[in-house]
Write a protein that holds these residues in place. Structure first.
Motif, PDB file in Angstrom:
ATOM      1  N   SER A 179       0.878  -1.482  -0.426  1.00  0.00           N
ATOM      2  CA  SER A 179      -0.634   0.181   0.021  1.00  0.00           C
ATOM      3  C   SER A 179       0.878   1.209  -0.291  1.00  0.00           C
ATOM      4  CB  SER A 179      -0.848   0.057   1.186  1.00  0.00           C
ATOM      5  OG  SER A 179      -1.790  -0.808   1.075  1.00  0.00           O
ATOM      6  N   TYR A 180       2.333   1.580   0.927  1.00  0.00           N
ATOM      7  CA  TYR A 180       2.758   2.150   1.154  1.00  0.00           C
ATOM      8  C   TYR A 180       3.286   2.677  -0.600  1.00  0.00           C
ATOM      9  CZ  TYR A 180       6.954   4.986   2.736  1.00  0.00           C
ATOM     10  OH  TYR A 180       7.863   6.171   2.277  1.00  0.00           O
ATOM     11  N   PHE A 181       3.922   1.431  -1.131  1.00  0.00           N
ATOM     12  CA  PHE A 181       5.069   1.406  -2.148  1.00  0.00           C
ATOM     13  C   PHE A 181       4.131   1.987  -3.475  1.00  0.00           C
ATOM     14  CE2 PHE A 181       7.169  -1.454  -5.816  1.00  0.00           C
ATOM     15  CZ  PHE A 181       7.339  -0.400  -6.161  1.00  0.00           C
ATOM     16  N   MET A 182       3.168   1.494  -3.881  1.00  0.00           N
ATOM     17  CA  MET A 182       1.908   1.710  -4.595  1.00  0.00           C
ATOM     18  C   MET A 182       1.482   3.625  -4.008  1.00  0.00           C
ATOM     19  SD  MET A 182      -0.915  -1.231  -4.423  1.00  0.00           S
ATOM     20  CE  MET A 182      -2.144  -0.261  -5.265  1.00  0.00           C
ATOM     21  N   ILE A 183       1.697   4.071  -3.570  1.00  0.00           N
ATOM     22  CA  ILE A 183       1.403   5.619  -2.511  1.00  0.00           C
ATOM     23  C   ILE A 183       2.982   6.683  -2.878  1.00  0.00           C
ATOM     24  CG2 ILE A 183       1.508   7.635  -1.586  1.00  0.00           C
ATOM     25  CD1 ILE A 183      -1.398   5.852   0.027  1.00  0.00           C
ATOM     26  N   TYR A 184       3.663   5.857  -2.724  1.00  0.00           N
ATOM     27  CA  TYR A 184       5.466   6.006  -3.063  1.00  0.00           C
ATOM     28  C   TYR A 184       5.693   6.066  -4.772  1.00  0.00           C
ATOM     29  CZ  TYR A 184      10.258   6.062  -3.653  1.00  0.00           C
ATOM     30  OH  TYR A 184      11.483   6.331  -4.206  1.00  0.00           O
ATOM     31  N   ASP A 185       5.019   4.981  -5.267  1.00  0.00           N
ATOM     32  CA  ASP A 185       5.004   4.715  -7.161  1.00  0.00           C
ATOM     33  C   ASP A 185       4.561   5.513  -7.965  1.00  0.00           C
ATOM     34  OD1 ASP A 185       6.080   3.331  -9.249  1.00  0.00           O
ATOM     35  OD2 ASP A 185       4.089   3.207  -9.890  1.00  0.00           O
ATOM     36  N   ALA A 186       2.912   5.891  -7.151  1.00  0.00           N
ATOM     37  CA  ALA A 186       2.451   7.218  -7.850  1.00  0.00           C
ATOM     38  C   ALA A 186       2.150   8.433  -8.041  1.00  0.00           C
ATOM     39  CB  ALA A 186       1.242   6.960  -7.592  1.00  0.00           C
ATOM     40  N   ILE A 187       2.638   9.036  -6.010  1.00  0.00           N
ATOM     41  CA  ILE A 187       3.850  10.154  -6.310  1.00  0.00           C
ATOM     42  C   ILE A 187       5.344  10.522  -7.265  1.00  0.00           C
ATOM     43  CG2 ILE A 187       4.764  11.818  -4.859  1.00  0.00           C
ATOM     44  CD1 ILE A 187       3.441  10.281  -2.317  1.00  0.00           C
ATOM     45  N   LYS A 188       5.345   9.378  -7.456  1.00  0.00           N
ATOM     46  CA  LYS A 188       7.142   9.569  -8.520  1.00  0.00           C
ATOM     47  C   LYS A 188       6.110   9.538 -10.066  1.00  0.00           C
ATOM     48  CE  LYS A 188      11.521   7.222  -8.749  1.00  0.00           C
ATOM     49  NZ  LYS A 188      12.141   5.835  -8.174  1.00  0.00           N
ATOM     50  N   ARG A 189       5.736   9.431  -9.521  1.00  0.00           N
ATOM     51  CA  ARG A 189       5.325   9.183 -11.863  1.00  0.00           C
ATOM     52  C   ARG A 189       4.487  10.230 -11.697  1.00  0.00           C
ATOM     53  NH1 ARG A 189       1.842   6.200 -12.694  1.00  0.00           N
ATOM     54  NH2 ARG A 189       1.645   4.783 -10.877  1.00  0.00           N
ATOM     55  N   GLY A 233       5.099  13.196 -10.213  1.00  0.00           N
ATOM     56  CA  GLY A 233       5.580  14.480 -10.455  1.00  0.00           C
ATOM     57  C   GLY A 233       5.784  15.495  -9.310  1.00  0.00           C
ATOM     58  N   SER A 234       5.495  15.160  -8.165  1.00  0.00           N
ATOM     59  CA  SER A 234       4.088  15.575  -7.645  1.00  0.00           C
ATOM     60  C   SER A 234       3.399  15.284  -6.804  1.00  0.00           C
ATOM     61  CB  SER A 234       2.620  16.487  -8.548  1.00  0.00           C
ATOM     62  OG  SER A 234       1.834  17.307  -7.521  1.00  0.00           O
ATOM     63  N   ALA A 235       2.903  16.288  -5.048  1.00  0.00           N
ATOM     64  CA  ALA A 235       2.295  15.607  -4.725  1.00  0.00           C
ATOM     65  C   ALA A 235       1.267  15.091  -3.898  1.00  0.00           C
ATOM     66  CB  ALA A 235       3.427  16.223  -2.762  1.00  0.00           C
ATOM     67  N   ASP A 236       0.560  16.075  -4.401  1.00  0.00           N
ATOM     68  CA  ASP A 236      -0.793  17.058  -4.538  1.00  0.00           C
ATOM     69  C   ASP A 236      -2.131  15.748  -4.634  1.00  0.00           C
ATOM     70  OD1 ASP A 236      -3.067  19.357  -5.590  1.00  0.00           O
ATOM     71  OD2 ASP A 236      -3.426  17.677  -7.677  1.00  0.00           O
ATOM     72  N   PRO A 237      -2.472  15.665  -4.423  1.00  0.00           N
ATOM     73  CA  PRO A 237      -3.777  15.093  -4.440  1.00  0.00           C
ATOM     74  C   PRO A 237      -4.652  14.562  -5.514  1.00  0.00           C
ATOM     75  CG  PRO A 237      -3.973  16.297  -2.063  1.00  0.00           C
ATOM     76  CD  PRO A 237      -2.685  16.667  -3.290  1.00  0.00           C
ATOM     77  N   GLU A 238      -4.923  14.649  -6.498  1.00  0.00           N
ATOM     78  CA  GLU A 238      -5.257  14.759  -7.679  1.00  0.00           C
ATOM     79  C   GLU A 238      -4.594  14.242  -8.361  1.00  0.00           C
ATOM     80  OE1 GLU A 238      -8.243  15.333  -8.900  1.00  0.00           O
ATOM     81  OE2 GLU A 238      -9.340  16.302  -7.552  1.00  0.00           O
ATOM     82  N   ALA A 239      -3.432  14.960  -8.848  1.00  0.00           N
ATOM     83  CA  ALA A 239      -2.196  14.538  -9.448  1.00  0.00           C
ATOM     84  C   ALA A 239      -1.744  12.870  -8.860  1.00  0.00           C
ATOM     85  CB  ALA A 239      -0.567  15.220  -9.400  1.00  0.00           C
ATOM     86  N   ILE A 240      -2.131  12.425  -7.726  1.00  0.00           N
ATOM     87  CA  ILE A 240      -1.904  11.194  -7.043  1.00  0.00           C
ATOM     88  C   ILE A 240      -2.878  10.169  -7.896  1.00  0.00           C
ATOM     89  CG2 ILE A 240      -1.050  10.235  -4.815  1.00  0.00           C
ATOM     90  CD1 ILE A 240      -0.346  12.352  -4.194  1.00  0.00           C
ATOM     91  N   THR A 241      -3.851  10.874  -7.564  1.00  0.00           N
ATOM     92  CA  THR A 241      -4.988   9.845  -7.800  1.00  0.00           C
ATOM     93  C   THR A 241      -5.092   8.997  -9.264  1.00  0.00           C
ATOM     94  OG1 THR A 241      -6.311  10.903  -6.404  1.00  0.00           O
ATOM     95  CG2 THR A 241      -7.802   9.803  -8.039  1.00  0.00           C
ATOM     96  N   LYS A 242      -4.855  10.208  -9.266  1.00  0.00           N
ATOM     97  CA  LYS A 242      -4.394  10.381 -11.667  1.00  0.00           C
ATOM     98  C   LYS A 242      -3.824   8.732 -11.753  1.00  0.00           C
ATOM     99  CE  LYS A 242      -6.128  14.119 -13.275  1.00  0.00           C
ATOM    100  NZ  LYS A 242      -5.865  15.647 -13.938  1.00  0.00           N
ATOM    101  N   ALA A 243      -2.182   9.284 -11.115  1.00  0.00           N
ATOM    102  CA  ALA A 243      -1.076   8.271 -11.082  1.00  0.00           C
ATOM    103  C   ALA A 243      -1.601   6.889 -10.255  1.00  0.00           C
ATOM    104  CB  ALA A 243      -0.277   8.715 -10.568  1.00  0.00           C
ATOM    105  N   LEU A 244      -2.348   6.392  -9.552  1.00  0.00           N
ATOM    106  CA  LEU A 244      -2.646   5.975  -8.876  1.00  0.00           C
ATOM    107  C   LEU A 244      -3.442   4.247  -9.283  1.00  0.00           C
ATOM    108  CD1 LEU A 244      -3.650   6.498  -5.048  1.00  0.00           C
ATOM    109  CD2 LEU A 244      -1.262   4.763  -5.886  1.00  0.00           C
ATOM    110  N   ALA A 245      -4.353   5.380 -10.021  1.00  0.00           N
ATOM    111  CA  ALA A 245      -5.573   4.514 -11.670  1.00  0.00           C
ATOM    112  C   ALA A 245      -4.779   4.380 -12.763  1.00  0.00           C
ATOM    113  CB  ALA A 245      -6.966   5.863 -12.120  1.00  0.00           C
ATOM    114  N   ALA A 246      -3.241   5.350 -13.056  1.00  0.00           N
ATOM    115  CA  ALA A 246      -2.681   4.296 -13.893  1.00  0.00           C
ATOM    116  C   ALA A 246      -1.610   3.377 -13.885  1.00  0.00           C
ATOM    117  CB  ALA A 246      -2.149   5.766 -15.044  1.00  0.00           C
TER     118      ALA A 246
END
Length: 380
Positions: free
Chosen positions: A312-322, A324-337
């Motif tokens: 669970s942590y790794f998925m969020i870490y990976d999403a933030i990295k992909r 390139g932002s800690a903005d919640p909307e950006a993380i949401t889009k990256a998690l979905a992808a």
């Protein structure tokens, strides 16, 4: 002279702005964690927290910023789970959330997360309703229709069971959902369901239900219980002379199951997530996780709940990295992808309903030990 003062002033301003830039860069990215650290589900929540903390230790920074974990105990209570998420999103201003063990708790938390528009990743909450219709909620695990179908497929096709019954906690969303999915799949495969019996959370005496089950003569009884109640059911079933097989689900996957059930656990089966230290074949990522766990917690065996917390942590870490932002909307889009992410639980992708796609493992207890006997692809 004036020119010299002006240049000195500009140099000081540049230095000040430089320090300010460093301060912004060093500002932590907050990830909230809400898990049952006390109450009925505390053991599972504590194991998952250890997995999260291990991942944080290995991946403490992202985008040149430290990650800060903000941990809140949801006390195994739906209202407390909702309050925990409200606190994390409103007061602590987290960028993302991890949690929780227990589908009922996750459903309560997900409603608040959705309103706050903060992405969340459920650890081991397998009820479909957790993510159904949600934009911001995801999970690191498979869902109960898939798990229930896998249990039915293994019982019918691998074990050759033609008659089944279920014993479920009627007050628990997780148990009711899984029992129904098992029944539907077992019947679809051609099996007969001879009984569906119920109990309530906290019950200690299952003699009446087990006596009725024995009279119905099923080949197997599916009981999607939590490990403490499941161990009691196993003991009482054997004391009453039951000869049917007992099978549980992922909530039985706990290091203490065999300790509590003792000899009554012999032959017991349950579905699980695709990680176990006894796996006959283990991926390189699973090996890395196992070695890191043993180094961090030498007194504790590795376990699937820890792996789910880690993932669970790794998925969020990976999403933030992909992103390139800690903005919640950006993380949401990256998690979905998220697609083909290599993890200790295998290669994970997030599907259209925000659920993790992965195989279903099977554990059998033999000679007092839990053995990972393989994986099953359900026929739904």
């Amino acid at each position: 002279m004036k020119l010299g003062k002006r240049l000195a002033g500009l140099a000081m301003l540049a230095l000040t702005l430089g320090f300010a830039g460093q301060a912004v860069a060093a500002e932590p990215i907050k990830i909230g964690v809400y898990l049952p650290l006390t109450g009925q589900n505390a053991f599972g929540g504590q194991l998952e927290l250890e997995g999260i903390q291990l991942a944080h230790k290995q991946m403490p920074t992202v985008l040149d910023r430290p990650i800060e974990l903000v941990v809140v105990d949801n006390k195994s209570d739906k209202v407390e789970a909702a309050n925990a998420v409200k606190r994390l999103t409103e007061r602590d201003k987290v960028s993302a959330l991890i949690g929780t063990y227990g589908s009922s708790l996750a459903m309560a938390g997900a409603e608040i997360t959705e309103k706050a528009k903060i992405p969340g990743v459920g650890t081991s909450c397998t009820n479909p309703l957790v993510t159904m219709g949600k934009k911001y909620y995801f999970r690191a695990c498979f869902i109960d229709p898939y798990q229930g179908a896998a249990a039915a497929t293994y019982a019918y096709e691998t074990l050759g069971c033609k008659k089944a019954a279920v014993l479920m906690d009627m007050t628990n969303d997780y148990a009711v959902g899984l029992a129904n999915f098992f029944i539907r799949s077992f019947k679809k495969l051609g099996g007969e369901v001879v009984g569906s019996l119920k109990y309530s959370s906290g019950d200690q005496d299952f003699t009446a239900q087990l006596t009725e089950l024995i009279a119905k003569k099923p080949d197997i009884v599916f009981m999607p219980a939590y490990f403490a109640e499941g161990a009691i059911i196993m003991k009482q079933a054997r004391e009453l002379g039951a000869t049917f097989r007992l099978m549980g689900a992922d909530a039985m996957d706990n290091p203490d199951t065999v300790k509590l059930a003792g000899k009554a656990a012999e032959g017991f089966l349950h579905t699980t997530f695709p990680y176990d230290p006894t796996m006959p074949t283990m991926s390189s990522e699973a090996k890395k996780f196992t070695e890191a766990w043993k180094a961090a917690y030498p007194e504790k065996d590795t376990n699937v709940n820890g792996a789910l917390g880690y993932n669970s942590y790794f998925m969020i870490y990976d999403a933030i990295k992909r992103a390139g932002s800690a903005d919640p909307e950006a993380i949401t889009k990256a998690l979905a992808a998220t697609k083909d992410l290599v993890t200790p639980l295998g290669t994970v992708s997030i599907n259209a309903t925000h659920d993790a796609e992965m195989p279903v493992g099977i554990i059998e207890y033999k000679d007092g030990k839990r053995v990972y006997v393989g994986e099953v692809t359900p026929k739904q």
